[in-house]
Design a protein around this motif. Structure first.
Motif, short mmCIF file in Angstrom:
data_model
loop_
_atom_site.label_atom_id
_atom_site.label_comp_id
_atom_site.label_asym_id
_atom_site.label_seq_id
_atom_site.Cartn_x
_atom_site.Cartn_y
_atom_site.Cartn_z
N ARG A 1 65.23 8.59 40.99
CA ARG A 1 66.43 8.57 40.14
C ARG A 1 66.88 7.15 39.88
NH1 ARG A 1 70.07 13.80 41.88
NH2 ARG A 1 68.56 15.31 41.14
N GLN A 2 66.68 6.27 40.84
CA GLN A 2 67.01 4.86 40.61
C GLN A 2 66.08 4.27 39.55
OE1 GLN A 2 66.76 3.14 44.51
NE2 GLN A 2 68.61 4.18 45.21
N LEU B 1 67.14 5.57 36.19
CA LEU B 1 68.36 4.90 35.75
C LEU B 1 68.04 3.51 35.18
CD1 LEU B 1 71.42 4.95 35.52
CD2 LEU B 1 71.55 4.23 37.91
N LEU C 1 75.34 8.14 31.36
CA LEU C 1 74.08 8.10 32.09
C LEU C 1 73.84 9.41 32.84
CD1 LEU C 1 74.46 4.46 33.36
CD2 LEU C 1 72.71 5.26 31.76
N ILE D 1 74.97 9.39 40.06
CA ILE D 1 74.73 8.10 39.36
C ILE D 1 75.44 6.99 40.12
CG2 ILE D 1 75.23 6.77 37.26
CD1 ILE D 1 72.92 8.69 36.92
N GLN E 1 73.35 6.05 43.13
CA GLN E 1 72.16 5.29 42.72
C GLN E 1 72.56 3.88 42.27
OE1 GLN E 1 69.61 6.92 43.75
NE2 GLN E 1 70.82 8.78 43.87
#
Length: 108
Positions: free
Chosen positions: A21-22, A25, A44, A55, A58
């Motif tokens: 997920r990082q 992003l 986002l 989010i 992260q």
């Protein structure tokens, strides 16, 4: 899918440890940087179909690594936006280079 997993494995073997997920992003911020260098956390979260707290978590981890910068936006300063730092841009470029190498058959 194999190309992506090979790249992830190469990054982990080289000492890069980052959640998917990082990575997503960072890629999303990079992809939209020309048109929209700063993105709201809510936008986002909607784009990635995850929660705003996710989010934020992260972003916290990426901020520690100096890959993103968080700043407040709007009159009441409650809205946060994220932008890539130069380190974040370089990291995304390294990820892209890794994908390209795997596509060309070069394994790291």
């Amino acid at each position: 899918m194999a190309e992506h997993s090979d790249t992830i494995l190469a990054m982990v073997r080289s000492g890069e440890k980052m959640r998917i997920r990082q990575q997503a992003l960072l890629i999303l911020l990079h992809r939209n940087a020309a048109d929209e260098p700063a993105r709201q956390i809510k936008e986002l979260a909607d784009d990635l179909r995850v929660s705003k707290p996710d989010i934020t978590r992260q972003a916290n981890a990426l901020e520690v690594r100096d890959f993103v910068r968080r700043s407040h936006f709007g009159a009441d300063h409650r809205t946060c936006v994220l932008t890539l730092t130069p380190s974040g841009v370089r990291f995304v470029a390294r990820m892209a280079d890794g994908f390209t190498s795997v596509k060309k058959g070069k394994r790291t």
